[in-house]
Motif scaffolding. Structure first.
Motif, PDB file in Angstrom:
ATOM      1  N   TYR A 132       0.853  -1.188   0.000  1.00  7.83           N
ATOM      2  CA  TYR A 132       0.000   0.000   0.000  1.00  7.83           C
ATOM      3  C   TYR A 132       0.887   1.236   0.000  1.00  7.83           C
ATOM      4  O   TYR A 132       1.947   1.254   0.631  1.00  7.83           O
ATOM      5  CB  TYR A 132      -0.890   0.040   1.244  1.00  7.83           C
ATOM      6  N   PRO A 133       0.480   2.283  -0.701  1.00  9.93           N
ATOM      7  CA  PRO A 133       1.277   3.516  -0.664  1.00  9.93           C
ATOM      8  C   PRO A 133       1.236   4.142   0.721  1.00  9.93           C
ATOM      9  O   PRO A 133       0.316   3.882   1.515  1.00  9.93           O
ATOM     10  CB  PRO A 133       0.591   4.405  -1.706  1.00  9.93           C
ATOM     11  N   ASP A 134       2.215   4.960   1.012  1.00  7.79           N
ATOM     12  CA  ASP A 134       2.286   5.633   2.315  1.00  7.79           C
ATOM     13  C   ASP A 134       0.999   6.396   2.588  1.00  7.79           C
ATOM     14  O   ASP A 134       0.494   7.132   1.729  1.00  7.79           O
ATOM     15  CB  ASP A 134       3.469   6.592   2.356  1.00  7.79           C
ATOM     16  N   GLY A 135       0.480   6.212   3.785  1.00  6.22           N
ATOM     17  CA  GLY A 135      -0.712   6.936   4.190  1.00  6.22           C
ATOM     18  C   GLY A 135      -2.028   6.263   3.832  1.00  6.22           C
ATOM     19  O   GLY A 135      -3.091   6.734   4.235  1.00  6.22           O
ATOM     20  N   LEU A 136      -1.981   5.176   3.087  1.00 10.35           N
ATOM     21  CA  LEU A 136      -3.194   4.468   2.699  1.00 10.35           C
ATOM     22  C   LEU A 136      -3.154   3.035   3.226  1.00 10.35           C
ATOM     23  O   LEU A 136      -2.086   2.459   3.399  1.00 10.35           O
ATOM     24  CB  LEU A 136      -3.365   4.462   1.175  1.00 10.35           C
ATOM     25  N   SER A 137      -4.350   2.474   3.443  1.00  7.10           N
ATOM     26  CA  SER A 137      -4.440   1.117   3.971  1.00  7.10           C
ATOM     27  C   SER A 137      -5.502   0.341   3.208  1.00  7.10           C
ATOM     28  O   SER A 137      -6.108   0.841   2.252  1.00  7.10           O
ATOM     29  CB  SER A 137      -4.802   1.159   5.459  1.00  7.10           C
TER      30      SER A 137
END
Length: 535
Positions: A467-472
């Motif tokens: 997952y990209p940083d800041g996303l889940s």
């Protein structure tokens, strides 16, 4: 006022169906639109078949399966069910052959796709201000883009709907026999035929292996290996490239084996140097590895692993867990000298789940025959199953436990397509590589990183992405579902909440006209943009 348009082209006149829906739908009740759609689709099928059919050859329960398929397009079950059942006599009079029934199933798949993203088909006019209809805000047809069970072809679905019959029926015996033969046979070739000129005709490429086709999940393959090839107290070495290495090790221990694991770091495969070192320190009866670990999308180098084992410990058996690799990754059982390959029906083999498939080499069968004690499993015992496999392959019935008759019909349809039709196996593998490159390149453009540390370790039938940083998961997965795409969350226990997995094997990769890979790439890009915008 709601305008309906048809964005799809099919071999039947679907635009006419759409127009009839426009003319006949109840404008006061938008929830009645889908029953009307189904009703018009049914009438169109009757009209299509009326002039082509002269006599009936379709049993009533086959028709009911057809009705169920039609009804599965909609979540509405009430009055429309009664109305469709009342039409049974029409269809049983009008369909003259199984082939025509198959064509109806193919058409219904197009109906499903017309219904896909219903909100896109219902375009509200600005004057009316009516919101587009989409059942609970989600696409009505959901594409399975997980690494198994995968999307299944119409032909396989139809074969799975075969009337129930005895497992010792004269009609069924050659079907199971064919499945065993199609798992083994290869094209004839001379000793000096270069690999580039060999046309492989089975998904594991063996002329000598003994297939076992048994009702059960892929996990049953572990039990068969542990119960038939390893005796209590013997040593087994498990190469660990993800979640399923732990599971295979636990299974072996359950049957009394002494198990050591070689664990690679997350995203990598065990090195040949580590394998050679371990084999040099202890005598192992068995070495196992997961060809593609579904939890990490890591692809191990099967050929190199076997070469290392044969060089350092030639008597050690090598078992390849190919549940997530058979039919999507190249495997050459005889040429590489693999002793056992296990797989399952629901992934690259493009069949509904429930069939355990194992192929054992001549060496493995000799080790089994020379056991000091009997197999340590009742259901998984080759003493029970070998006579059954041999009987069906020779055209005779046999019994130990009931085989999954309908699933065998479905498997037969899929194997026939894979091994006897176009594209060839070599072309299928290339199409899987193409699909893999497309998904991975798109992910890279979106700034996503793969879980495999090196492209050499990355599978061709699936992709695992951080997952990209800041996303889940909560930011990504539900949005993809609303766009008609289901992907899988993480599975590796150490990082399961940090990544997700996309499957692109079977017809998703091979039949480009379906647009499955394009749909995944498009939905993923839109989802990331939407999720980032809300942060």
């Amino acid at each position: 006022m709601v305008t309906i348009y048809n964005p799809y082209n099919t071999h039947l006149d679907t635009s006419r169906i759409i127009q009839n829906i426009e003319n006949e739908r109840d404008e006061r009740e938008h929830h009645l639109l889908m029953p009307v759609f189904l009703n018009v689709a049914e009438r169109h099928l009757v009209e299509t078949l009326r002039d082509r059919v002269t006599y009936s050859d379709v049993r009533a329960h086959i028709f009911i399966r057809f009705m169920s398929l039609l009804l599965s397009v909609s979540q509405i079950r009430g009055p429309i069910l009664t109305q469709l059942r009342s039409s049974t006599s029409i269809f049983t009079r009008k369909m003259s052959s199984i082939e025509q029934f198959r064509q109806v199933c193919v058409f219904l798949n197009h109906v499903r796709r017309i219904h896909t993203n219903l909100s896109d088909m219902l375009v509200p006019s600005q004057a009316a201000g009516v919101s587009a209809c989409s059942l609970d805000g989600r696409a009505s047809y959901i594409t399975s883009s997980i690494p198994g069970p995968i999307e299944v072809s119409d032909e396989v679905l139809f074969a799975n709907a075969h009337p129930s019959m005895s497992h010792v029926s004269p009609d069924f015996i050659p079907v199971l026999g064919d499945c065993i033969r199609m798992t083994r046979q290869v094209d004839s070739r001379s000793a000096d035929t270069p690999p580039s000129h060999i046309s492989y005709r089975t998904v594991v490429d063996t002329a000598k292996g003994q297939p076992f086709l048994i009702a059960g999940s892929g996990t049953l393959g572990w039990d068969q290996i542990a119960a038939n090839l390893v005796e209590p107290g013997e040593n087994a070495l498990v190469l660990h490239s993800g979640y399923f290495g732990d599971s295979f090790a636990e299974c072996l221990e359950t049957y009394g084996a002494n198990v050591d694991q070689l664990k690679a770091e997350i995203g990598a495969a065990v090195s040949q140097e580590a394998i050679a070192e371990a084999l040099g320190k202890k005598k192992y009866k068995l070495l196992t590895f997961t060809h593609v670990d579904t939890s990490t999308a890591v692809l191990s180098d099967a050929k190199a692993i076997v070469e290392t084992v044969r060089r350092v410990s030639p008597e050690t058996l090598v078992a390849l867990d190919g549940v997530c690799s058979v039919a999507s990754e190249e495997i050459h059982m005889d040429q590489w000298d693999v002793d056992v390959i296990i797989t399952a029906s629901q992934k690259g083999l493009g069949t509904p789940p429930g069939l355990s498939i194992l192929v054992a080499s001549v060496r493995a069968m000799q080790v089994f025959s020379s056991r000091k004690s009997g197999p340590t499993s009742y259901y998984g015992s080759w003493k029970k199953w070998l006579p059954v496999m041999q009987a069906y392959e020779s055209g005779k019935p046999s019994y130990f436990a009931t085989p999954p008759v309908n699933l065998i019909y479905a498997f037969h349809a899929s194997l026939s397509k894979i091994t006897k039709s176009s594209p060839s196996l070599a072309e299928r593998y290339e199409l899987h590589r193409d699909a893999s490159r497309k998904v991975k390149a798109a992910a890279q453009e979106l700034g996503l990183k793969q879980l495999p540390l090196d492209p050499a370790f990355a599978a061709n039938g699936m992709t695992a992405l951080w997952y990209p940083d800041g996303l889940s998961a909560g930011d990504i997965l539900p949005r993809l579902v609303k766009k008609g795409i289901v992907v899988a969350g993480g599975l590796h226990v150490d990082v399961k909440d940090k990544y997700f997995r996309i499957g692109h094997m079977g017809i998703t990769a091979v039949e480009k006209s379906r647009g499955d890979v394009d749909a995944v790439v498009k939905a993923l890009g839109e989802t990331l943009a939407e999720a980032a915008a809300e942060k």
